[in-house]
Design a protein around this motif. Sequence first.
Motif, PDB file in Angstrom:
ATOM      1  N   ALA A   1       0.817  -1.218   0.000  1.00  0.00           N
ATOM      2  CA  ALA A   1       0.000   0.000   0.000  1.00  0.00           C
ATOM      3  C   ALA A   1       0.849   1.266   0.000  1.00  0.00           C
ATOM      4  CB  ALA A   1      -0.936   0.000   1.206  1.00  0.00           C
ATOM      5  N   THR A   2       1.946   1.269   0.741  1.00  0.00           N
ATOM      6  CA  THR A   2       2.793   2.459   0.797  1.00  0.00           C
ATOM      7  C   THR A   2       4.226   2.092   0.459  1.00  0.00           C
ATOM      8  OG1 THR A   2       3.212   2.123   3.143  1.00  0.00           O
ATOM      9  CG2 THR A   2       1.363   3.553   2.575  1.00  0.00           C
ATOM     10  N   ALA A   3       4.872   2.981  -0.207  1.00  0.00           N
ATOM     11  CA  ALA A   3       6.287   2.826  -0.549  1.00  0.00           C
ATOM     12  C   ALA A   3       6.575   1.510  -1.275  1.00  0.00           C
ATOM     13  CB  ALA A   3       7.155   2.947   0.695  1.00  0.00           C
ATOM     14  N   ALA A   4       5.726   1.156  -2.234  1.00  0.00           N
ATOM     15  CA  ALA A   4       5.944  -0.072  -2.993  1.00  0.00           C
ATOM     16  C   ALA A   4       7.245   0.041  -3.776  1.00  0.00           C
ATOM     17  CB  ALA A   4       4.784  -0.330  -3.942  1.00  0.00           C
ATOM     18  N   PRO A   5       8.110  -0.949  -3.679  1.00  0.00           N
ATOM     19  CA  PRO A   5       9.359  -0.906  -4.431  1.00  0.00           C
ATOM     20  C   PRO A   5       9.125  -1.224  -5.903  1.00  0.00           C
ATOM     21  CG  PRO A   5       9.187  -2.976  -3.262  1.00  0.00           C
ATOM     22  CD  PRO A   5       7.987  -2.146  -2.863  1.00  0.00           C
ATOM     23  N   ARG A   6      10.070  -0.887  -6.735  1.00  0.00           N
ATOM     24  CA  ARG A   6      10.063  -1.382  -8.116  1.00  0.00           C
ATOM     25  C   ARG A   6      10.470  -2.847  -8.032  1.00  0.00           C
ATOM     26  NH1 ARG A   6      13.812   3.235  -9.927  1.00  0.00           N
ATOM     27  NH2 ARG A   6      12.368   4.959  -9.775  1.00  0.00           N
ATOM     28  N   VAL A   7       9.723  -3.708  -8.686  1.00  0.00           N
ATOM     29  CA  VAL A   7       9.986  -5.140  -8.588  1.00  0.00           C
ATOM     30  C   VAL A   7      10.219  -5.710  -9.972  1.00  0.00           C
ATOM     31  CG1 VAL A   7       9.136  -7.369  -7.767  1.00  0.00           C
ATOM     32  CG2 VAL A   7       8.551  -5.284  -6.520  1.00  0.00           C
ATOM     33  N   ARG A   8      11.313  -6.464 -10.103  1.00  0.00           N
ATOM     34  CA  ARG A   8      11.651  -7.163 -11.340  1.00  0.00           C
ATOM     35  C   ARG A   8      11.651  -8.655 -11.050  1.00  0.00           C
ATOM     36  NH1 ARG A   8      16.783  -3.327 -12.022  1.00  0.00           N
ATOM     37  NH2 ARG A   8      15.646  -1.459 -12.662  1.00  0.00           N
ATOM     38  N   LEU A   9      10.823  -9.395 -11.755  1.00  0.00           N
ATOM     39  CA  LEU A   9      10.756 -10.843 -11.618  1.00  0.00           C
ATOM     40  C   LEU A   9      11.496 -11.449 -12.795  1.00  0.00           C
ATOM     41  CD1 LEU A   9       9.588 -13.306 -10.113  1.00  0.00           C
ATOM     42  CD2 LEU A   9       7.542 -13.078 -11.544  1.00  0.00           C
ATOM     43  N   VAL A  10      12.576 -12.175 -12.508  1.00  0.00           N
ATOM     44  CA  VAL A  10      13.428 -12.723 -13.564  1.00  0.00           C
ATOM     45  C   VAL A  10      13.131 -14.208 -13.730  1.00  0.00           C
ATOM     46  CG1 VAL A  10      15.789 -12.998 -14.391  1.00  0.00           C
ATOM     47  CG2 VAL A  10      15.195 -11.019 -12.976  1.00  0.00           C
ATOM     48  N   ALA A  11      12.565 -14.558 -14.886  1.00  0.00           N
ATOM     49  CA  ALA A  11      12.215 -15.947 -15.203  1.00  0.00           C
ATOM     50  C   ALA A  11      13.404 -16.653 -15.855  1.00  0.00           C
ATOM     51  CB  ALA A  11      11.014 -15.969 -16.141  1.00  0.00           C
ATOM     52  N   ARG A  12      13.334 -17.973 -15.917  1.00  0.00           N
ATOM     53  CA  ARG A  12      14.447 -18.748 -16.471  1.00  0.00           C
ATOM     54  C   ARG A  12      14.526 -18.710 -17.998  1.00  0.00           C
ATOM     55  NH1 ARG A  12      12.366 -24.252 -14.314  1.00  0.00           N
ATOM     56  NH2 ARG A  12      10.230 -23.730 -14.720  1.00  0.00           N
ATOM     57  N   SER A  13      13.411 -18.416 -18.655  1.00  0.00           N
ATOM     58  CA  SER A  13      13.429 -18.392 -20.120  1.00  0.00           C
ATOM     59  C   SER A  13      12.597 -17.228 -20.646  1.00  0.00           C
ATOM     60  CB  SER A  13      12.863 -19.705 -20.682  1.00  0.00           C
ATOM     61  OG  SER A  13      11.463 -19.763 -20.477  1.00  0.00           O
ATOM     62  N   ALA A  14      12.925 -16.817 -21.860  1.00  0.00           N
ATOM     63  CA  ALA A  14      12.185 -15.726 -22.499  1.00  0.00           C
ATOM     64  C   ALA A  14      10.733 -16.124 -22.732  1.00  0.00           C
ATOM     65  CB  ALA A  14      12.855 -15.338 -23.810  1.00  0.00           C
ATOM     66  N   ALA A  15      10.504 -17.386 -23.067  1.00  0.00           N
ATOM     67  CA  ALA A  15       9.126 -17.851 -23.305  1.00  0.00           C
ATOM     68  C   ALA A  15       8.300 -17.760 -22.029  1.00  0.00           C
ATOM     69  CB  ALA A  15       9.138 -19.283 -23.836  1.00  0.00           C
TER      70      ALA A  15
END
Length: 87
Positions: free
Chosen positions: A25-39
Amino acid sequence: MPVTVAILGAGAWGTALALHLATRATAAPRVRLVARSAAQADAIGRARENARYLPGVALPASLEVTADPDRVAGADFLVIATPVAAL
């Protein structure tokens, strides 16, 4: 400036953690989810859902989904959420 968190591993645990952080709700970080494959990253990104590991749970548009391991560079925090067997 918001904090950036990169989560390496788009399984059930990584996706759930990314969802939780991205929807704070407050101060949400930027989040990057890194998957194992491009697909896998493309499927999650297009559907805004991880149908394989967390079906029926919508992911917010603010959550970045990628397979590019270089996207962890510059993150303030890195969480490794991969199965131990994969390490």
